[in-house]
Design a protein around this motif. Structure first.
Motif, mmCIF file in Angstrom:
data_model
loop_
_atom_site.group_PDB
_atom_site.id
_atom_site.type_symbol
_atom_site.label_atom_id
_atom_site.label_comp_id
_atom_site.label_asym_id
_atom_site.label_seq_id
_atom_site.Cartn_x
_atom_site.Cartn_y
_atom_site.Cartn_z
ATOM 1 N N MET A 112 0.876 -1.178 0.000
ATOM 2 C CA MET A 112 0.000 0.000 0.000
ATOM 3 C C MET A 112 0.906 1.219 0.000
ATOM 4 N N LEU A 148 -2.776 0.962 -4.812
ATOM 5 C CA LEU A 148 -2.621 -0.496 -4.758
ATOM 6 C C LEU A 148 -2.354 -1.011 -6.155
ATOM 7 N N TRP A 152 -2.939 -7.012 -5.807
ATOM 8 C CA TRP A 152 -3.667 -6.942 -4.530
ATOM 9 C C TRP A 152 -5.164 -7.102 -4.792
ATOM 10 N N PRO A 161 -12.548 -2.240 0.564
ATOM 11 C CA PRO A 161 -13.229 -3.274 1.338
ATOM 12 C C PRO A 161 -14.744 -3.146 1.229
ATOM 13 N N ASP A 170 -9.676 3.224 4.228
ATOM 14 C CA ASP A 170 -8.228 3.398 4.373
ATOM 15 C C ASP A 170 -7.715 2.722 5.638
ATOM 16 N N THR A 173 -7.509 -1.112 4.972
ATOM 17 C CA THR A 173 -6.441 -1.427 4.024
ATOM 18 C C THR A 173 -5.078 -1.192 4.655
ATOM 19 N N SER A 177 -2.028 -3.926 5.317
ATOM 20 C CA SER A 177 -0.689 -3.721 4.764
ATOM 21 C C SER A 177 0.367 -3.634 5.861
ATOM 22 N N CYS A 183 3.249 -1.327 4.239
ATOM 23 C CA CYS A 183 2.601 -0.016 4.186
ATOM 24 C C CYS A 183 3.705 1.019 4.037
ATOM 25 N N ASP A 229 -7.758 -11.776 5.070
ATOM 26 C CA ASP A 229 -7.202 -11.040 3.936
ATOM 27 C C ASP A 229 -5.682 -10.995 4.015
#
Length: 242
Positions: A112, A148, A152, A161, A170, A173, A177, A183, A229
């Protein structure tokens, strides 16, 4: 190519400004794609049509921004997809190349990438010279706009999502990450953003009660679904290391 996905409503002038600043700072005009989703019941729809090239947008029913982001990502031509809002202004020359450099670090492209939005959380992560990517650890950062790779998206089956309507996209995600140690903040790539509180924001926050709805959903799904995930993305990463 980088595809920028933007649901927008009631802010045609901001949308035009976003396109202008992105085009003025990108390294090559062919390296960027804009994908707007506009509402057919938006009172300012005709103004959008006046200000934006018709190739840049599609018009459909008023719906959740998460659904719009996901639909736009499916149509994106770029391998890198940006989740963005219409209020941002790109401020860094050749920002696209800086973003691509991070993804090129990883053969699997799973990470990310977050530009610096000039406010919010995470100021302590800025390097002294502010020229190098920063791997985010346990502390969360402000990441309302992020990039992304299609790897991914294909692995998880979504871009934003799908549990949420608007908020926590955010946060979820970023948490995924960070668990992957993938991240990456770019303190030297600035995207100026300012919260806009207008009729659109009021509709989402109050009339539809979306913030409380997403707050409830976040509590329900962060432990049950988030780790699944993370595990799925780890499998994909591991497949590149064999």
């Amino acid at each position: 190519m980088i595809s920028i996905c933007l649901p927008s409503r009631g802010r045609p002038e901001l949308a035009k400004r976003m396109v202008k600043t992105a085009r003025e700072t990108v390294s090559d005009g062919k390296n960027i794609e804009f994908l707007f989703y506009l509402n057919d019941d938006d009172p300012t729809l005709e103004k959008y049509k006046e200000l934006l090239d018709e190739k840049l947008y599609e018009v459909g029913p008023n719906q959740s921004t998460c659904l719009s982001w996901n639909q736009l990502a499916l149509k994106a031509k770029g391998d890198i997809v940006m989740l963005a809002g219409d209020d941002i202004q790109f401020q860094t020359e050749h920002w696209d190349k800086e973003v691509e450099k991070v993804f090129d670090r990883y053969p699997d492209k799973i990470c990310m990438v977050v530009p610096w939005d000039c406010n919010g959380k995470g100021k302590g992560y800025q390097h002294k010279d502010k020229t190098q990517p920063v791997e985010i650890g346990d502390e969360s950062i402000g990441a309302p706009h992020f990039f992304l790779h299609k790897n991914w998206i294909r692995t998880l089956g979504y871009f934003a999502p799908p549990f949420f309507w608007h908020w926590y996209v955010d946060s979820y995600t970023q948490k995924v990450s960070r668990k992957l140690n993938r991240c990456i903040l770019l303190p030297h790539v600035k995207v100026k953003a300012k919260k806009v509180f207008d009729d659109t924001a009021t509709m989402v926050r109050k009339n539809l009660n979306v913030n409380k709805r997403d707050d409830f959903v976040w509590t329900m799904v962060r432990d049950r679904h988030l780790q699944a995930d993370v595990d799925e993305l780890k499998k994909f990463i591991d497949s590149f290391q064999k």
